[in-house]
Design an enzyme around this catalytic site. Structure first.
Site, PDB file in Angstrom:
ATOM      1  N   CYS A  74       0.859  -1.181   0.000  1.00 42.60           N
ATOM      2  CA  CYS A  74       0.000   0.000   0.000  1.00 42.60           C
ATOM      3  C   CYS A  74       0.897   1.234   0.000  1.00 42.60           C
ATOM      4  O   CYS A  74       1.724   1.398   0.900  1.00 42.60           O
ATOM      5  CB  CYS A  74      -0.858  -0.036   1.272  1.00 42.60           C
ATOM      6  SG  CYS A  74      -1.886   1.404   1.535  1.00 42.60           S
ATOM      7  N   ASN A  75       0.742   2.077  -1.012  1.00 36.54           N
ATOM      8  CA  ASN A  75       1.556   3.305  -1.082  1.00 36.54           C
ATOM      9  C   ASN A  75       1.244   4.230   0.088  1.00 36.54           C
ATOM     10  O   ASN A  75       2.130   4.869   0.644  1.00 36.54           O
ATOM     11  CB  ASN A  75       1.262   4.069  -2.372  1.00 36.54           C
ATOM     12  CG  ASN A  75       1.714   3.350  -3.615  1.00 36.54           C
ATOM     13  OD1 ASN A  75       2.750   3.655  -4.180  1.00 36.54           O
ATOM     14  ND2 ASN A  75       0.932   2.382  -4.072  1.00 36.54           N
ATOM     15  N   CYS A 183      -1.011   3.950  -6.394  1.00 38.02           N
ATOM     16  CA  CYS A 183      -1.882   3.280  -5.418  1.00 38.02           C
ATOM     17  C   CYS A 183      -2.043   1.851  -5.907  1.00 38.02           C
ATOM     18  O   CYS A 183      -2.296   1.630  -7.103  1.00 38.02           O
ATOM     19  CB  CYS A 183      -3.235   3.990  -5.361  1.00 38.02           C
ATOM     20  SG  CYS A 183      -4.473   3.093  -4.390  1.00 38.02           S
ATOM     21  N   HIS A 185      -4.322  -0.186  -5.641  1.00 39.69           N
ATOM     22  CA  HIS A 185      -5.646  -0.522  -6.183  1.00 39.69           C
ATOM     23  C   HIS A 185      -5.728  -0.211  -7.689  1.00 39.69           C
ATOM     24  O   HIS A 185      -6.504  -0.827  -8.406  1.00 39.69           O
ATOM     25  CB  HIS A 185      -6.746   0.297  -5.490  1.00 39.69           C
ATOM     26  CG  HIS A 185      -7.161  -0.202  -4.142  1.00 39.69           C
ATOM     27  ND1 HIS A 185      -6.339  -0.136  -3.043  1.00 39.69           N
ATOM     28  CD2 HIS A 185      -8.329  -0.782  -3.710  1.00 39.69           C
ATOM     29  CE1 HIS A 185      -6.991  -0.635  -1.992  1.00 39.69           C
ATOM     30  NE2 HIS A 185      -8.188  -1.035  -2.375  1.00 39.69           N
TER      31      HIS A 185
HETATM   32  N1  DGL Z   1      -3.859   0.488  -1.941  1.00 40.62           N
HETATM   33  C1  DGL Z   1      -3.662   1.672  -1.159  1.00 40.62           C
HETATM   34  C2  DGL Z   1      -2.502   2.475  -1.718  1.00 40.62           C
HETATM   35  O1  DGL Z   1      -1.663   1.902  -2.393  1.00 40.62           O
HETATM   36  C3  DGL Z   1      -4.958   2.248  -0.960  1.00 40.62           C
HETATM   37  C4  DGL Z   1      -5.286   3.385  -0.400  1.00 40.62           C
HETATM   38  C5  DGL Z   1      -6.466   3.660   0.422  1.00 40.62           C
HETATM   39  O2  DGL Z   1      -6.929   2.815   1.177  1.00 40.62           O
HETATM   40  O3  DGL Z   1      -6.866   4.808   0.329  1.00 40.62           O
HETATM   41  O4  DGL Z   1      -2.340   3.640  -1.490  1.00 40.62           O
END
Ligand code: DGL
Length: 260
Positions: A74-75, A183, A185
């Site tokens: 997760c970034n 991100c 996602h």
């Molecule tokens: N997958 C997360 C990222 O890489 C998600 C962020 C979130 O939950 O807002 O930032």
């Protein structure tokens, strides 16, 4: 030496499975445990303190499961909490940051776009990193609402298309030739994004680089699992409905709902 303890991964939700796929493809012998903290998604709108608290909780859960290395998939969690995690836990930790460097090195238009969460784009670590690239124009765009729609399984919806148009059109108009997905996602949105931006704009994310880095760190620490592939165990836990994650990772793996 053989170390069959699992690699742990966590994300605010289903997005980090895009990283898990790269890791599993490069290191098919490795056992893995993936935690999706969907109950608390999105992290991108939370305070730094909250993100640190949740990241520690996830890390401790994975340590209790004997993780030998943890990937912060997760970034947002990386850019806000990796320093605290590194100083609190004595285990190799791999963080994920937006892949600005390859875009900045190869851009011909001297303009690149980055789509990421508010938490990532506002973090000190991100600002520190982009200082090096002051000679190029970096267009930052917060992907408001995208993670929420992905978590709901609305990847191919009208709402998604509207948001993506809104975020990407201004970047195209400013002549970007690279779009960085900051991100974990967002790789799930690549087909939709490709319908909006010209094919000359390259889309990059950090998945492959993270998998390579994971392999390197396992090798350096003598942590690779050289056991037979047939014994591999990949566990997926989510603290909300498993439906969307199950669709994203496919039927070969079982997603289990669990409180953590
Ligand atoms: N997958 C997360 C990222 O890489 C998600 C962020 C979130 O939950 O807002 O930032």
């Amino acid at each position: 030496m053989i170390n069959s303890n699992p690699i742990g991964l966590f994300d605010s939700g289903v997005g980090g499975t895009s990283i898990w796929k790269e890791v599993h493809a490069l290191l098919p012998n490795e056992n893995t445990i993936y935690l999706a903290d969907s109950k608390n998604a999105p992290y991108g709108q939370k305070s730094k303190e909250e993100i640190i608290y949740l990241s520690k909780k996830n890390t401790e859960y994975l340590l209790n499961k004997n993780a030998k290395l943890i990937i912060v998939a997760c970034n947002t969690a990386t850019t806000n909490a990796i320093k605290e995690l590194r100083s609190s836990y004595d285990i190799p930790l791999i963080g994920i940051e937006p892949a600005i460097k390859p875009a900045a090195l190869h851009t011909k238009t001297h303009t690149i776009g980055i789509l990421a969460t508010k938490g990532t784009l506002n973090s000190e670590l991100f600002h520190e990193n982009i200082k090096k690239y002051h000679q190029i124009n970096i267009i930052e765009q917060i992907g408001f609402g995208l993670v929420e729609l992905i978590e709901k399984g609305e990847l191919y919806s009208e709402k998604m298309d509207t948001l993506l148009h809104q975020y990407l059109k201004p970047m195209v108009e400013q002549n970007i030739d690279y779009l960085v997905l900051g991100c974990t996602h967002y790789p799930y949105l690549i087909p939709q994004i490709k319908k909006i931006i010209p094919s000359t704009i390259k889309i990059i994310d950090s998945g492959e680089a993270v998998a390579r880095q994971t392999k390197k760190i396992l090798e350096e620490n003598h942590l690779l699992n050289t056991n037979n592939r047939s014994k591999v165990n990949n566990e997926f836990y989510i603290n909300d409905s498993p439906k969307v994650m199950q669709e994203l990772i496919g039927k070969s793996f079982k997603v289990i709902k669990k409180d953590f």
